[in-house]
Write a protein that holds these residues in place. Structure first.
Motif, PDB file in Angstrom:
ATOM      1  N   ALA A 245       0.840  -1.195   0.000  1.00 15.51           N
ATOM      2  CA  ALA A 245       0.000   0.000   0.000  1.00 15.51           C
ATOM      3  C   ALA A 245       0.876   1.245   0.000  1.00 15.51           C
ATOM      4  O   ALA A 245       2.020   1.217   0.449  1.00 15.51           O
ATOM      5  N   HIS A 246       0.336   2.352  -0.508  1.00 23.68           N
ATOM      6  CA  HIS A 246       1.082   3.609  -0.466  1.00 23.68           C
ATOM      7  C   HIS A 246       0.116   4.786  -0.570  1.00 23.68           C
ATOM      8  O   HIS A 246      -1.063   4.622  -0.877  1.00 23.68           O
ATOM      9  N   GLY A 247       0.645   5.959  -0.308  1.00 26.78           N
ATOM     10  CA  GLY A 247      -0.169   7.175  -0.402  1.00 26.78           C
ATOM     11  C   GLY A 247      -0.839   7.536   0.899  1.00 26.78           C
ATOM     12  O   GLY A 247      -0.399   8.414   1.620  1.00 26.78           O
ATOM     13  N   TRP A 248      -1.923   6.846   1.175  1.00 29.34           N
ATOM     14  CA  TRP A 248      -2.645   7.095   2.416  1.00 29.34           C
ATOM     15  C   TRP A 248      -3.494   5.871   2.739  1.00 29.34           C
ATOM     16  O   TRP A 248      -3.766   5.035   1.876  1.00 29.34           O
ATOM     17  N   GLY A 249      -3.910   5.757   3.981  1.00 26.25           N
ATOM     18  CA  GLY A 249      -4.731   4.622   4.383  1.00 26.25           C
ATOM     19  C   GLY A 249      -4.835   4.558   5.891  1.00 26.25           C
ATOM     20  O   GLY A 249      -4.604   5.552   6.595  1.00 26.25           O
ATOM     21  N   ARG A 250      -5.152   3.382   6.384  1.00 25.64           N
ATOM     22  CA  ARG A 250      -5.327   3.208   7.832  1.00 25.64           C
ATOM     23  C   ARG A 250      -5.021   1.770   8.199  1.00 25.64           C
ATOM     24  O   ARG A 250      -5.340   0.848   7.443  1.00 25.64           O
ATOM     25  N   VAL A 251      -4.403   1.584   9.366  1.00 23.26           N
ATOM     26  CA  VAL A 251      -4.071   0.241   9.846  1.00 23.26           C
ATOM     27  C   VAL A 251      -4.757   0.035  11.194  1.00 23.26           C
ATOM     28  O   VAL A 251      -4.589   0.844  12.115  1.00 23.26           O
ATOM     29  N   ASP A 252      -5.523  -1.049  11.310  1.00 25.47           N
ATOM     30  CA  ASP A 252      -6.235  -1.365  12.547  1.00 25.47           C
ATOM     31  C   ASP A 252      -5.440  -2.384  13.356  1.00 25.47           C
ATOM     32  O   ASP A 252      -4.977  -3.398  12.810  1.00 25.47           O
ATOM     33  N   VAL A 253      -5.292  -2.113  14.635  1.00 27.27           N
ATOM     34  CA  VAL A 253      -4.436  -2.921  15.510  1.00 27.27           C
ATOM     35  C   VAL A 253      -5.131  -3.127  16.855  1.00 27.27           C
ATOM     36  O   VAL A 253      -5.852  -2.253  17.329  1.00 27.27           O
ATOM     37  N   MET A 254      -4.903  -4.278  17.464  1.00 27.58           N
ATOM     38  CA  MET A 254      -5.377  -4.510  18.824  1.00 27.58           C
ATOM     39  C   MET A 254      -4.192  -4.810  19.731  1.00 27.58           C
ATOM     40  O   MET A 254      -3.120  -5.211  19.259  1.00 27.58           O
ATOM     41  N   VAL A 266      -5.172  -3.824   6.975  1.00 30.20           N
ATOM     42  CA  VAL A 266      -4.795  -2.567   6.336  1.00 30.20           C
ATOM     43  C   VAL A 266      -5.963  -2.116   5.468  1.00 30.20           C
ATOM     44  O   VAL A 266      -6.534  -2.905   4.715  1.00 30.20           O
ATOM     45  N   ASN A 267      -6.327  -0.850   5.587  1.00 30.51           N
ATOM     46  CA  ASN A 267      -7.399  -0.271   4.772  1.00 30.51           C
ATOM     47  C   ASN A 267      -6.805   0.750   3.818  1.00 30.51           C
ATOM     48  O   ASN A 267      -6.174   1.718   4.260  1.00 30.51           O
ATOM     49  N   THR A 268      -6.980   0.548   2.526  1.00 33.01           N
ATOM     50  CA  THR A 268      -6.380   1.460   1.550  1.00 33.01           C
ATOM     51  C   THR A 268      -7.310   2.601   1.139  1.00 33.01           C
ATOM     52  O   THR A 268      -6.851   3.594   0.577  1.00 33.01           O
ATOM     53  N   VAL A 269      -8.618   2.472   1.386  1.00 36.53           N
ATOM     54  CA  VAL A 269      -9.564   3.577   1.165  1.00 36.53           C
ATOM     55  C   VAL A 269     -10.493   3.631   2.377  1.00 36.53           C
ATOM     56  O   VAL A 269     -11.653   3.242   2.305  1.00 36.53           O
TER      57      VAL A 269
END
Length: 305
Positions: A245-254, A266-269
Motif C-alpha cells: 500500500a502507499h499514499g494514504w490509508g489506515r491500519v487497525d491494531v489490537m 490494512v485499509n487502503t480507502v
C-alpha cells in the motif's frame, strides 16, 4: 485542476462510500478544485477517458473500488488517482493473503485458520475452535466495515458464523479472539499520524459501533506512553508497507491483555466522512479536513511524477 470523486458503487459498503465521497467533494471544492462527483453504480467507467478529468479521488469502499479493480481500469486509461495501486489495493483487501504476508514479514498478527466454502467440513469446526483458543472472530475475506463478521465460542456458533460469512465470500478467515483495546493508525504520505483508541460497549467494534452507535468513544491522543505510541506507529507503517500500500490509508491494531500488538488489517480507502477516523487523527496532527483531502491529492500527484 478537474478532479472526479468516485463514490457509491454497488458494494456492501455503498452507503458509507456515498457519505465519504460527498465529504471529499465538499473539501476539494472548498480548496478550489473543479470537482465532479460520480456515483459509479451503473456508470461506465470508460466515460472518464473523454470527461477531461485531470485526476481521480477514489472514495469507493469495498469490492470494486478498494480491491484494485478501479485502480487497474484507471491505469489502463492513463488517468492518475489517489491511494494505493493495483497490487497494494488487491492485497490489503484480501484479509487472508494480507495476513499471510504480514506473518511472513514478522509483523505481529493473531493466529488464524482458512475455510473454503466449497470444501467446508462441519466435522472440522470443533478442532479449529480448539486450535485457536476456544473463541474466534469470523471474517469474510474480502469485505470491510465489519460486514459479515461475528464472534463464536462453540462449534454450533462457529458453524452458523461460517454459513453467514459464506454469504459474502467463498473464503473465510477464522482468527483467534484478541481480548484487549483496539487502536487505529492513519497513514499519510509515509508518515503515521497520532493513533486513535476506540471504545465500544458492543462485543467488538462492528458496523453498528462504527456508523450507528452514539456510545462509541474515540480517544486521540489515545493515551499511550510515548514509547508505546512510537512502537504502534512503527508496526502500523510496517504492515502498510508490507502489503504494497502507499499514499494514504489506515491500519487497525489490537493490543492483548499482556501488552502485545496484533495487526488486524490494512485499509487502503478508509472512511472519509468529516467525522471518520482518518480525519480525526489528521485534526490532532494539525490538518483540517480540507488540508487532509488536499494533501492526499498532492501525495498521489507526487507519486505519479
Amino acid at each position: 485542476m478537474h478532479i472526479a470523486v468516485l463514490h457509491g458503487g454497488d458494494s456492501a459498503e455503498r452507503e458509507v462510500s456515498l457519505r465519504s465521497g460527498q465529504a471529499v467533494a465538499r473539501g476539494l471544492t472548498t480548496a478550489g478544485y473543479h470537482v465532479t462527483l460520480i456515483d459509479t453504480k451503473d456508470y461506465c467507467l470508460s466515460d472518464l477517458a473523454t470527461a477531461k478529468v485531470d485526476h481521480v479521488f477514489i472514495a469507493l469502499h469495498g469490492r470494486g473500488g478498494e480491491d484494485g479493480s478501479v485502480q487497474g481500469a484507471l491505469e489502463y486509461m492513463n488517468i492518475s488517482y489517489t491511494g494505493s495501486g493495483v497490487l497494494g489495493s488487491a492485497l490489503a483487501m484480501d484479509k487472508i493473503r494480507s495476513k499471510q504476508v504480514m506473518q511472513s514479514a514478522g509483523i505481529p498478527t493473531a493466529p488464524f485458520a482458512i475455510v473454503h466454502k466449497e470444501s467446508f467440513d462441519k466435522e472440522s469446526v470443533a478442532e479449529i475452535l480448539t486450535q485457536l483458543g476456544g473463541k474466534v472472530m469470523v471474517k469474510p475475506s474480502h469485505e470491510g466495515s465489519s460486514i459479515g463478521m461475528s464472534v463464536a465460542e462453540t462449534p454450533i456458533a462457529l458453524t452458523e458464523s461460517l454459513i453467514t460469512a459464506f454469504q459474502y465470500d467463498k473464503e473465510v478467515l477464522i482468527e483467534a479472539w484478541i481480548s484487549g483495546p483496539e487502536y487505529t493508525v492513519a497513514i499519510l504520505g509515509g508518515d503515521a499520524l497520532p493513533s486513535i483508541h476506540m471504545e465500544t460497549p458492543n462485543t467488538f467494534y462492528d458496523y453498528q459501533a462504527k456508523y450507528q452507535s452514539q456510545t462509541t468513544q474515540y480517544h486521540c491522543p489515545s493515551g499511550l506512553s510515548d514509547v508505546d505510541e512510537t512502537t504502534l506507529r512503527k508496526i502500523a507503517l510496517n504492515a502498510f508497507n508490507a502489503t504494497g500500500a502507499h499514499g494514504w490509508g489506515r491500519v487497525d491494531v489490537m493490543r492483548t491483555e499482556s501488552g502485545q500488538w496484533q495487526v488486524l488489517e490494512v485499509n487502503t480507502v478508509p472512511g472519509m466522512t468529516e467525522t471518520s477516523l482518518v480525519p480525526k487523527a489528521a485534526k490532532v496532527h494539525g490538518l483540517s479536513f480540507v488540508d487532509l483531502v488536499t494533501r492526499i491529492v498532492a501525495i498521489s500527484l507526487e507519486q505519479k511524477g
